[in-house]
Design an enzyme around this catalytic site. Structure first.
Site, PDB file in Angstrom:
ATOM      1  CB  SER A 139      43.801  35.834  39.403  1.00 38.36           C
ATOM      2  OG  SER A 139      44.380  36.110  38.309  1.00 38.36           O
ATOM      3  CE1 TYR A 152      46.711  39.836  41.939  1.00 34.32           C
ATOM      4  CE2 TYR A 152      47.515  38.354  40.204  1.00 34.32           C
ATOM      5  CZ  TYR A 152      46.506  39.167  40.670  1.00 34.32           C
ATOM      6  OH  TYR A 152      45.171  39.336  40.297  1.00 34.32           O
TER       7      TYR A 152
END
Length: 252
Positions: A139, A152
């Protein structure tokens, strides 16, 4: 990475970025296998897209990886591209007395352990085949996090570091190691509202850019990163981390 004539397996391939990649690669003449936990979703995508193959994989069940590897060896021994894409995301309030580390552990089980177990199960097959590629979905938040998604973002930072080490260890094997680092994209990763959020990049546009980068081999250091995300990638080096972090995590 060659763009056609591959045998490709994509975890988390029944929705979001995984499904869009599966369809894009299938359109380019690849044999594409998608995995998922829910058989109904596997059946739906293979019905809507004839020729696509669906195989079950429960990321929380260690025995499921062995069954997947056995099935791939028997049916798809030419597997040469593995995309570990499955992931989950949710906000966490670490200041709340009710916060439970079990919520963080569930994210790590999928985003970290799921990738490691997938690699352990299928890398032995990839290493035997030509033109092999291992890709994992990280990400753009790996290096400048959103503080309301602490675990996350940390899980993606883990993958960023781990992929660097994997790339180094596989330097003498014919396996290219790539890191896919999406920005905020219109998927249901955090819920239905994300898929409709005008601030998020349309899924089709994102995957089209990714395919162009792959076709050109435009992924320095093995990182597939859009131009718009370069400032976050180099925030520490450029001395802009504090400014970017503050912009992404307002206090008022």
């Amino acid at each position: 990475m060659k763009m056609s004539g591959n045998t490709i397996l994509i975890t988390g391939g029944t929705s979001g970025i995984g499904r869009a990649l599966a369809e894009a690669f299938h359109d380019r003449g690849n044999t594409v296998i998608v995995t998922g936990r829910r058989q109904a979703l596997l059946d739906a995508i293979t019905t809507e897209r004839p020729g696509l193959v669906g195989l079950p994989l429960d990321l929380d069940d260690p025995a499921s990886y062995a069954r997947l590897a056995e099935s791939v060896r028997a049916r798809f021994p030419a597997l040469n591209v593995l995309i570990a894409n499955a992931g989950v995301s949710r906000t966490e309030d670490l200041t709340a007395d009710a916060w439970d580390a079990a919520a963080a552990q569930a994210i790590l089980d999928t985003n970290v352990s799921g990738v490691l177990r997938t690699a352990a199960a299928l890398l032995p097959i990839l290493k035997r085949n030509a033109d092999a590629t291992f890709m994992a979905t990280s990400s753009a938040l790996a290096l400048v996090p959103r503080a309301d998604f602490p675990t996350y973002c940390a899980s993606k930072a883990f993958l960023h570091s781990w992929l660097i080490s994997l790339r180094h260890q596989l330097r003498d094997f014919p396996v290219e190691v790539l890191e896919l680092s999406p920005p905020y994209v219109q998927t249901e990763l955090t819920g239905a509202q994300q898929a409709a959020d005008p601030r998020a990049m349309p899924l089709g546009a994102y995957v089209a850019e990714v395919m162009q980068l792959l076709e050109r081999g435009d992924h320095p250091r093995g990182e597939i990163l859009l131009e718009r995300d370069q400032p976050r990638r180099w925030a520490e080096r450029d001395g802009t981390f504090d400014v970017l972090f503050a912009a992404m995590n307002p206090t008022a």
